[in-house]
Design an enzyme around this catalytic site. Structure first.
Site, PDB file in Angstrom:
ATOM      1  N   SER A  93      68.780 -81.308   7.395  1.00 20.53           N
ATOM      2  CA  SER A  93      67.506 -79.992   7.795  1.00 20.53           C
ATOM      3  C   SER A  93      68.313 -79.235   8.773  1.00 20.53           C
ATOM      4  O   SER A  93      69.479 -79.433   9.397  1.00 20.53           O
ATOM      5  CB  SER A  93      66.428 -80.950   8.343  1.00 20.53           C
ATOM      6  OG  SER A  93      65.755 -81.727   7.493  1.00 20.53           O
ATOM      7  N   HIS A 425      28.523 -62.704  46.656  1.00 16.63           N
ATOM      8  CA  HIS A 425      29.579 -62.418  45.561  1.00 16.63           C
ATOM      9  C   HIS A 425      28.707 -62.388  44.214  1.00 16.63           C
ATOM     10  O   HIS A 425      28.778 -62.830  43.506  1.00 16.63           O
ATOM     11  CB  HIS A 425      30.438 -63.629  45.345  1.00 16.63           C
ATOM     12  CG  HIS A 425      31.600 -63.793  46.253  1.00 16.63           C
ATOM     13  ND1 HIS A 425      31.559 -64.690  47.473  1.00 16.63           N
ATOM     14  CD2 HIS A 425      32.625 -62.895  46.645  1.00 16.63           C
ATOM     15  CE1 HIS A 425      32.332 -64.380  48.249  1.00 16.63           C
ATOM     16  NE2 HIS A 425      33.211 -63.498  47.896  1.00 16.63           N
ATOM     17  N   HIS A 429      28.585 -56.642  45.074  1.00 12.01           N
ATOM     18  CA  HIS A 429      30.019 -56.948  45.449  1.00 12.01           C
ATOM     19  C   HIS A 429      30.905 -56.348  44.317  1.00 12.01           C
ATOM     20  O   HIS A 429      32.027 -55.674  44.546  1.00 12.01           O
ATOM     21  CB  HIS A 429      30.190 -58.383  45.807  1.00 12.01           C
ATOM     22  CG  HIS A 429      31.685 -58.611  46.215  1.00 12.01           C
ATOM     23  ND1 HIS A 429      32.560 -58.069  47.136  1.00 12.01           N
ATOM     24  CD2 HIS A 429      32.540 -59.410  45.348  1.00 12.01           C
ATOM     25  CE1 HIS A 429      33.730 -58.293  47.131  1.00 12.01           C
ATOM     26  NE2 HIS A 429      33.697 -59.289  46.064  1.00 12.01           N
ATOM     27  N   HIS A 465      36.117 -58.914  38.536  1.00 11.19           N
ATOM     28  CA  HIS A 465      36.879 -59.713  39.308  1.00 11.19           C
ATOM     29  C   HIS A 465      36.160 -61.070  39.716  1.00 11.19           C
ATOM     30  O   HIS A 465      36.913 -62.062  40.356  1.00 11.19           O
ATOM     31  CB  HIS A 465      37.738 -59.091  40.388  1.00 11.19           C
ATOM     32  CG  HIS A 465      36.880 -59.017  41.633  1.00 11.19           C
ATOM     33  ND1 HIS A 465      35.740 -58.180  41.841  1.00 11.19           N
ATOM     34  CD2 HIS A 465      36.743 -59.753  42.893  1.00 11.19           C
ATOM     35  CE1 HIS A 465      35.399 -58.333  43.059  1.00 11.19           C
ATOM     36  NE2 HIS A 465      35.998 -59.336  43.487  1.00 11.19           N
TER      37      HIS A 465
END
Length: 722
Positions: A93, A425, A429, A465
């Protein structure tokens, strides 16, 4: 006249005689009969001479093949076939040695080449190649040491069959057949059967009904060591012929009626009759084969579990996407094609759709989109979605990158729905961070370092994000051993937000990057990696020194073109600035006008206190002062420390880098003055209370002293009152 066996036996017992015989001169007719090729041999010749001639011919053929064959793999196939002849090997091989991400590895290129095998049967498809590090296996050892290795142990011989094991990971039936077909030389049988055991410990309730009714006798047969019934749900007959053929016995043939041995130890029962008499050698082969078959089943079972896990993940993602993806009614709330054209979006002309969408969203100047002092408070959440769409039109990327108006609208609305309704959050935001990125590029003049595609990706990443934020930080995820913490080792929430953003890219009708070419799309994904992971404040301190060096280098440059070239021509500098921009965007609330910043600070504090409550009740831990609502009166002094320790550097350096960004630094300093005033007022109150406490303590001490003096004893032992 000696027969063939006696001659062979004599030559084996007398190797020196055999060597001398073959080194003697032999007739050319005998040589011609021994070799299939026509050789130019002068009579008489020795066996060694003939071997040299044959080897020379083979090597010459190899050289010609390598020069004439344009395809490297085909040339190597011919070379390997000649090597098989030269070395008298059964097969060989060819592995490629390469490095991926700096890590050396080996990959199969040509596998199981024999002197007569065809190229098509030996070439390995890149999709099914076997890849493993160079510090594993025999081939890895040879590559590392640059030395040949002789493997006499059959256990090692079984390793090459791993390729067969991995070919059929999806089907346990073919998995077993591949495994045993591959090692048929060692098991020496033509036909075998495998029973697939039903591994369910408890029967389904409907199987119990006939037993409970007395219509069927309870199971009284043998059981597995852990108490399962020996119930083969399928028995497969295998034929080990020249081709791989499988005959599956149908379920209705009742495999239970086929009497099978209750075999739990393969080394005790399996293959014993077919192995040679050499017991020690047989034991070794049985053990190796047992391990090999075990690996085969384990691989298949593991693959099945991984598949099931992936299927569950896909179902969950589909459910989440169904709940968060903007509906047609929500899209129409902004796009409004039904009222304008009496048509659904997909039936409208794209240019007309762009005109309509522009008309339905606010003008940037009317809502202060290009101002660092922008406030989201006067706007509704749907208004913010429209403002987000306006940012992309202002960047000039919508028509340039052929973003369908409906897709852009649905993406923006879907991003909003992806944010949870938590205290800070949340979508507001997320939007503010996207708007600040847009403002840094346009108003802050940082756009000159980046391409249109870069700007497109950066603003989109900023909007995403914090998508699906849970209202708790990374440390809480770790302490609570949440599934996110188990999935991601570092930057836990940031990696989750990144995954979510890429999930949107995988959905065609919300993928705003669907018209990009492959390389452009890969660039967008990489920039999402940079931007979203950069919002982890734990990484901020690692990158700010690198950013400062860039600012130091560009500040003295009088020629703007020189500064642009210094950054724009270096991908690493661009990414460092980009990462610092994301930090500046994420913290930008602290630079807003005081009437905005003071309200935002209360929301941030409230979310911190909510986490502190969870730490106290769920984790049974005392939260830090910043997250302890019992110390909420200390709030005014906390922003001052945060500004001095974290924020001041970011905006000071950006204002030094580009004077257009100075308003953010000015806003930060103005807010610090306000927080310092409140902190001083708070401290004055604390000092007043502390002084009062001390005064009361002193008075109490004086009273106590007077009481003690009143009861002082006389020298004669009598108490005297003064």
């Amino acid at each position: 006249m000696a027969d063939k066996d006696s001659v062979e036996k004599y030559l084996e017992n007398n190797p020196q005689f055999a060597k001398e015989y073959f080194d003697k001169k032999v007739r050319s007719e005998a040589i011609a009969a021994a070799f299939a090729e026509k050789l130019d041999i002068k009579d008489p010749a020795s066996f060694k001479d003939v071997s040299h001639i044959q080897e020379a011919n083979i090597i010459f053929d190899m050289i010609k093949e390598m020069h004439s064959q344009p395809i490297m793999e085909k040339a190597m196939h011919k070379v390997l076939q000649r090597i098989c002849l030269l070395l008298n090997t059964d097969r060989c091989s060819y592995f490629l040695s390469r490095a991926r991400n700096g890590i050396p590895e080996l990959a199969t290129c040509l596998f199981d080449v024999t002197p007569t095998s065809k190229y098509e049967a030996n070439v390995v498809n890149p999709q099914s190649e076997i890849v493993f590090p160079t510090d594993m296996g025999i081939v890895g050892q040879i590559v590392t040491t640059k030395k040949t290795a002789n493997v006499p142990d059959v256990k090692q011989v079984l390793l090459w069959t791993a390729s067969k094991v991995f070919e059929e990971l999806t089907d346990i039936e073919r998995q077993f057949h591949k495994a045993l077909y591959t090692v048929r030389t060692y098991i020496q049988c033509e036909r075998y059967s495998v029973g697939l055991l039903d591994m369910t410990k408890e029967k389904e309730f409907y199987y119990e009904w006939p037993i409970k009714l007395g219509d069927v006798e309870p199971y009284k047969g043998p059981k597995t060591p852990d108490g399962r019934e020996i119930n083969f749900y399928k028995i497969i007959d295998y034929l080990l012929e020249s081709k791989e053929e499988i005959k599956v016995i149908p379920q209705h043939s009742n495999p239970q009626n086929r009497r099978s041995l209750n075999i739990f130890s393969l080394s005790d029962h399996f293959l014993r009759a077919s192995l040679p008499d050499n017991r020690k050698w047989a034991k070794r082969r049985e053990l190796a084969l047992t391990q090999f078959l075990g690996w085969s089943v384990l691989n298949c079972d593991t693959y099945d579990k991984l598949n099931r896990t992936e299927w569950r993940r896909e179902i969950s993602a589909e459910m989440v996407m169904y709940q968060t993806k903007a509906t047609l009614a929500e899209v129409q709330q902004i796009l409004n094609t039904k009222e304008k054209f009496d048509m659904n979006p997909e039936d409208c002309d794209q240019k007309e759709m762009y005109k309509l969408l522009r008309a339905n969203i606010p003008v940037a100047k009317d809502v202060d989109l290009l101002e660092f002092s922008f406030s989201d408070f006067p706007l509704s959440e749907v208004d913010l979605i429209k403002c987000g769409i306006r940012c992309f039109f202002e960047l000039g990327v919508v028509e340039k990158f052929k973003v369908p108006a409906e897709v852009l609208t649905r993406w923006m609305y879907t991003v909003r729905k992806g944010y949870r309704d938590i205290t800070y959050h949340n979508w507001r935001h997320g939007f503010n961070v996207g708007q600040t990125m847009f403002c840094l590029l346009q108003t802050g003049k940082l756009r000159k370092y980046y391409s249109d595609l870069d700007a497109f990706a950066m603003v989109a990443a900023a909007f995403c994000h914090d998508i699906d934020h849970r209202g708790t930080n990374n440390l809480y995820q770790t302490k609570s051993t949440s599934p996110l913490a188990k999935l991601h080792g570092s930057s836990i929430l940031e990696r989750h937000h990144l995954d979510y953003s890429k999930t949107l890219m995988a959905e065609e009708n919300v993928n705003i990057f669907q018209s990009l070419q492959k390389r452009q799309f890969e660039t967008v994904q990489h920039l999402h990696d940079v931007c979203i992971i950069a919002t982890d404040l734990a990484l901020y301190f690692k990158k700010r020194t690198m950013f400062q060096k860039i600012v130091d280098a560009t500040e003295p440059m009088a020629d703007e073109k020189e500064a642009i070239a210094y950054v724009a021509n270096n991908p690493i500098r661009k990414e460092i600035i980009m990462a610092m921009m994301m930090t500046g965007c994420d913290l930008s609330a602290i630079t807003k006008p005081w009437e905005v910043q003071s309200k935002v600070a209360l929301m941030v504090a409230a979310e911190f206190w909510e986490q502190g409550d969870l730490e106290r009740t769920v984790l049974d831990q005392q939260p830090i002062p910043m997250m302890d609502r019992n110390k909420s009166d200390e709030l005014p002094k906390m922003p001052c420390g945060f500004i001095d320790f974290v924020c001041s550097f970011v905006y000071k350096e950006f204002s030094r880098f580009h004077k257009e960004i100075t308003p953010m630094f000015d806003g930060l300093n103005n807010n610090r003055v306000h927080w310092k005033e409140l902190a001083d007022i708070h401290q004055a109150k604390v000092d007043t209370l502390e002084n009062e406490r001390k005064r009361l303590e002193e008075e109490q001490a004086k009273k106590l002293l007077q009481m003690q003096l009143l009861h002082l004893p006389h020298s004669g032992g009598q108490n005297t009152t003064v």
